[in-house]
Enzyme design. Structure first.
Site: not given
Length: 387
Positions: A106, A113, A174, A176, A209, A213, A216, A229, A233, A334
């Site tokens: 990843d 970002h 996430e 992606e 993904d 948080r 992480q 993570k 996925t 975000e």
């Protein structure tokens, strides 16, 4: 996402109504096409690639075989009467993970970002790390927890802080793009030049993904993500061949400093893909992949630049796609600015991070021929409580 039609996709289904545990299929407006059965009946030169229980053999065959197969498939899909006898039963058939994921990497390819994350997690620090504009930063994920769209995601447990263990309180998405690699394996010690990089990319999937948080944040000191993570996925069930995105290539954004020579070439182009993220039916974000700082060819070239091998089934994630406005940010980290600015949903509730029972759906479109917009297959997952 407005008026659009589905792009060509190919994947694998399992269920009832045919021999074997799984079979290569392609979605059509009339139903799912049994690709292998049609190819065998027509005695095509590539039928053996399409009668496997996964896309693995097709991925390994390389670009020449991909062009032959996909050209043939497009012709057949344009003739509904011809494919009618080869449609699978409308019930009892379920998409499954379409290929064996060899390795999963990843990347962190989006400048917006990266800047948002730095400002949220380390207010007042440099907007990007000193190395970020020099190379595509990435971490190696776990291939074994890549799951197909529709798979429930169980809220993970872990260490949220010193002495604090339990279910994540900050479950996140996430949004992606994922790039599915193929072609003959590139052995150790042989880097892929940037202008050959796209010959090793079979197609594109939407990728979520999933991230915890708080887990992480605590574990990523000083190394990168692991348990925060590695629990899931998710990718779309159908892979869209890269050739189908021929009308979506765009110039990359300006870079400063100029990348080193191994990251420069004609193949250094981005993809004009507009994504949409929905939670419980509410559109919360529309990330623009055209803004990605690092491009697909650069990801492949950098990954192999030290001589690392490249294998069929390698999966490369772009990293979270985010644009310059709040409504374009591709994660709740975000969107809620680290949990302090809740996101309103259409049912009157708010979210800083995901709650049990939430269903997350990521869709996307890109420009096709004659001004049409084509849709990438969705990736959809529902959050289940921690076990």
């Amino acid at each position: 996402m407005g008026s659009s039609r589905a792009a060509l996709g190919i994947g694998v289904v399992a269920g009832v109504g045919r021999p074997g545990p799984s079979r290569i299929a392609a979605p059509t407006p009339e139903g799912l096409l049994d690709v292998g059965a049609l190819a065998t009946t027509e005695n095509t030169a590539f039928a053996d690639l399409l009668t496997h229980p996964t896309l693995d053999a097709l991925l390994a065959a390389g670009r020449g075989a991909w062009s032959d197969v996909l050209g043939w498939l497009r012709e057949r899909l344009a003739d509904p009467a011809r494919i009618g006898p080869f449609l699978l039963p409308p019930h009892g058939v379920t998409p499954v993970l379409p290929f064996t994921v060899a390795d999963y990497v990843d990347f962190y390819a989006c400048e917006q970002h990266a800047m948002n994350g730095s400002e949220i997690l380390r207010p007042g620090t440099a907007r990007t790390a000193p190395n970020w504009r020099h190379l595509p930063v990435a971490y190696h994920g776990r291939a074994g927890t890549v799951v197909v769209s529709g798979t429930p995601v169980v809220r993970p447990r872990g260490q949220r802080a010193a002495g604090d263990w339990g279910p994540t309180r900050q479950l996140d998405v996430e949004a992606e793009l994922g790039f599915v690699c193929g072609g003959p394996p590139r052995p150790v010690g042989e880097p892929v030049p940037i202008d050959e990089a796209l010959d090793h990319v079979f197609g594109v999937v939407l990728l979520n993904d999933w991230s915890a948080r708080d887990i992480q944040s605590f574990e990523s000191r000083p190394l990168g993500p692991m348990l925060g993570k590695s629990f899931a996925t998710a990718i779309s069930a159908w892979v869209t061949p890269l050739d189908s995105l021929a009308g979506a290539w765009v110039d990359p954004p300006p870079r400063d400093p100029e990348p080193l020579p191994y990251l420069r070439g004609k193949a250094d182009r981005g993809l004009d893909v507009t994504m949409e993220v929905r939670v419980g039916g509410t559109l919360v974000s529309s990330p623009p992949a055209a803004d990605l700082y690092w491009t697909p060819a650069q990801l492949v070239a950098h990954l192999t630049s030290n001589g690392a091998s490249l294998r069929p089934g390698d999966l490369l994630g772009s990293g979270t796609v985010s644009g310059g406005r709040r409504e374009q940010w591709g994660s709740f980290l975000e969107l809620s600015w680290g949990g302090v600015d809740p996101v309103a949903l259409d049912d009157g509730t708010t979210r800083t991070y995901l709650e049990d029972g939430d269903e997350v759906v990521i869709t996307a479109t890109f420009p096709g021929p004659d001004g049409a917009r084509l849709a990438l297959p969705e990736v959809r997952n529902r959050v289940l409580p921690a076990r």
